[in-house]
Design an enzyme around this catalytic site. Structure first.
Site, PDB file in Angstrom:
ATOM      1  N   HIS A  61     -41.454 -27.395  16.862  1.00  0.00           N
ATOM      2  CA  HIS A  61     -40.651 -27.510  15.554  1.00  0.00           C
ATOM      3  C   HIS A  61     -41.771 -26.651  14.422  1.00  0.00           C
ATOM      4  O   HIS A  61     -42.602 -27.308  13.954  1.00  0.00           O
ATOM      5  CB  HIS A  61     -40.706 -28.845  15.117  1.00  0.00           C
ATOM      6  CG  HIS A  61     -39.776 -29.861  15.869  1.00  0.00           C
ATOM      7  ND1 HIS A  61     -38.430 -30.081  15.242  1.00  0.00           N
ATOM      8  CD2 HIS A  61     -39.567 -30.264  17.227  1.00  0.00           C
ATOM      9  CE1 HIS A  61     -37.751 -30.768  16.000  1.00  0.00           C
ATOM     10  NE2 HIS A  61     -38.268 -30.738  17.180  1.00  0.00           N
ATOM     11  N   ILE A  93     -41.093 -32.364  20.413  1.00  0.00           N
ATOM     12  CA  ILE A  93     -40.624 -33.525  20.416  1.00  0.00           C
ATOM     13  C   ILE A  93     -39.468 -33.616  21.359  1.00  0.00           C
ATOM     14  O   ILE A  93     -38.328 -32.827  21.222  1.00  0.00           O
ATOM     15  CB  ILE A  93     -40.035 -33.969  18.934  1.00  0.00           C
ATOM     16  CG1 ILE A  93     -41.306 -34.059  17.947  1.00  0.00           C
ATOM     17  CG2 ILE A  93     -39.585 -35.481  18.969  1.00  0.00           C
ATOM     18  CD1 ILE A  93     -40.765 -34.085  16.548  1.00  0.00           C
ATOM     19  N   ARG A  94     -39.526 -34.350  22.578  1.00  0.00           N
ATOM     20  CA  ARG A  94     -38.579 -34.258  23.507  1.00  0.00           C
ATOM     21  C   ARG A  94     -37.719 -32.797  23.634  1.00  0.00           C
ATOM     22  O   ARG A  94     -36.665 -32.488  23.488  1.00  0.00           O
ATOM     23  CB  ARG A  94     -37.448 -35.371  23.253  1.00  0.00           C
ATOM     24  CG  ARG A  94     -37.996 -36.566  23.392  1.00  0.00           C
ATOM     25  CD  ARG A  94     -36.804 -37.864  23.095  1.00  0.00           C
ATOM     26  NE  ARG A  94     -36.486 -37.529  21.633  1.00  0.00           N
ATOM     27  CZ  ARG A  94     -35.330 -36.972  21.089  1.00  0.00           C
ATOM     28  NH1 ARG A  94     -34.435 -36.742  21.853  1.00  0.00           N
ATOM     29  NH2 ARG A  94     -35.067 -36.901  19.915  1.00  0.00           N
ATOM     30  N   CYS A 150     -35.856 -26.189  19.174  1.00  0.00           N
ATOM     31  CA  CYS A 150     -35.629 -27.439  19.652  1.00  0.00           C
ATOM     32  C   CYS A 150     -34.075 -27.678  20.062  1.00  0.00           C
ATOM     33  O   CYS A 150     -33.664 -26.753  20.982  1.00  0.00           O
ATOM     34  CB  CYS A 150     -36.225 -28.685  19.063  1.00  0.00           C
ATOM     35  SG  CYS A 150     -36.548 -30.159  20.299  1.00  0.00           S
ATOM     36  N   GLU A 204     -41.088 -26.133  11.567  1.00  0.00           N
ATOM     37  CA  GLU A 204     -41.147 -26.530  10.152  1.00  0.00           C
ATOM     38  C   GLU A 204     -41.930 -27.817   9.846  1.00  0.00           C
ATOM     39  O   GLU A 204     -42.279 -28.250   8.604  1.00  0.00           O
ATOM     40  CB  GLU A 204     -39.631 -27.029  10.077  1.00  0.00           C
ATOM     41  CG  GLU A 204     -39.115 -28.463  10.657  1.00  0.00           C
ATOM     42  CD  GLU A 204     -39.066 -28.136  12.085  1.00  0.00           C
ATOM     43  OE1 GLU A 204     -39.292 -27.103  12.649  1.00  0.00           O
ATOM     44  OE2 GLU A 204     -38.125 -29.108  12.711  1.00  0.00           O
ATOM     45  N   SER A 208     -28.913 -32.035  20.771  1.00  0.00           N
ATOM     46  CA  SER A 208     -28.015 -30.843  20.985  1.00  0.00           C
ATOM     47  C   SER A 208     -26.733 -31.345  21.431  1.00  0.00           C
ATOM     48  O   SER A 208     -25.703 -30.676  20.792  1.00  0.00           O
ATOM     49  CB  SER A 208     -28.665 -30.098  22.249  1.00  0.00           C
ATOM     50  OG  SER A 208     -28.890 -30.808  23.410  1.00  0.00           O
TER      51      SER A 208
HETATM   52  N1  LIG Z   1     -36.371 -32.729  19.049  1.00  0.00           N
HETATM   53  C1  LIG Z   1     -35.448 -32.086  19.523  1.00  0.00           C
HETATM   54  O1  LIG Z   1     -34.772 -31.589  18.866  1.00  0.00           O
HETATM   55  C2  LIG Z   1     -35.004 -32.808  20.885  1.00  0.00           C
HETATM   56  C3  LIG Z   1     -33.850 -32.142  21.367  1.00  0.00           C
HETATM   57  C4  LIG Z   1     -33.168 -32.908  22.371  1.00  0.00           C
HETATM   58  N2  LIG Z   1     -33.809 -33.562  23.359  1.00  0.00           N
HETATM   59  C5  LIG Z   1     -31.744 -32.454  22.837  1.00  0.00           C
HETATM   60  O2  LIG Z   1     -31.694 -32.419  23.954  1.00  0.00           O
HETATM   61  O3  LIG Z   1     -31.197 -32.023  22.054  1.00  0.00           O
END
Ligand SMILES: NC(=O)CC[C@H](N)C(=O)O
EC number: 4.3.3.6
Length: 201
Positions: free
Chosen positions: A175, A136-137, A79, A177, A49
């Site tokens: 996600h 994912i994170r 995300c 997708e 982001s």
């Molecule tokens: N898979 C992702 O989009 C991770 C987002 C990421 N941790 C962020 O802060 O933007």
């Protein structure tokens, strides 16, 4: 034909395009204002982001994009895209901005380092069915205004809100997708975006 733009500054564009095409719409990458103005709906993909925010400003897209979204352009943020749509971010880096489309506070990297990436079975509230989701994170929704509809919570990690809808916007922590190897694609989240586009017409 419905055309969905995928913000293609950074992040996973191709998998979103495949989902949109499976649903019978066309998908195009968006990097400039003229491309943004040619689409019926937009996806802000996952990625980082802080980088998406910076690139939006470098490409002089931040303010026009915010304006189009405030005017009702249907949007799906996944995300990092969820973080971009939020009004408030916990764990933002200094100067990081979001588009403020959904009145909610999201927490970046909320699941902690040890859960860098995980797969979870969620309950998809619109019909009570199960949804296999890849994180994912990921961020989660820490709090949201009453008007924000919760579409999914993550019971496996303590019941956090991980998918929401508000007016013309949908956001997911996960996600949608990503299709696991050998699995049948599940395009329900992308279908919500196409339904928003159809109802705007
Ligand atoms: N898979 C992702 O989009 C991770 C987002 C990421 N941790 C962020 O802060 O933007």
């Amino acid at each position: 034909m419905t055309t969905i733009g995928i913000l293609a500054l950074q992040g996973d564009v191709r998998e979103h395009a495949h989902a949109i095409e499976r649903l019978g719409a066309s998908a195009v990458g968006v990097r400039r204002l003229s491309e943004l103005d040619a689409v019926d709906g937009l996806i802000i993909p996952g990625g980082e982001s802080t980088t998406i925010d910076k690139l939006l400003r470098i490409f002089e897209l931040f303010d026009p994009l915010k304006q189009r979204l405030d005017e009702g352009l249907p949007v799906l943020g996944t995300c990092a895209g969820m973080i971009m749509l939020a009004s408030d971010i916990i764990g933002a880096i200094e100067g990081q901005r979001s588009l403020g489309v959904i009145p909610m506070t999201v927490r970046r990297n909320a699941f902690g380092r040890q859960v860098d990436s995980s797969e979870v079975e969620l309950t998809w509230r619109p019909d009570g069915s199960t949804m296999h989701a890849t994180f994912i994170r990921a961020p989660w929704v820490e709090s949201s205004a009453d008007a924000v509809e919760v579409l999914a919570v993550d019971e496996a990690h303590g019941g956090q809100t991980v998918a929401v809808r508000h007016r013309n916007a949908i956001a997911t922590s996960f996600h949608p997708e990503i299709v696991a190897p050998g699995a049948t694609p599940d395009d329900r989240v992308h279908q919500v975006l196409l339904d928003l586009v159809a109802s705007r017409r």
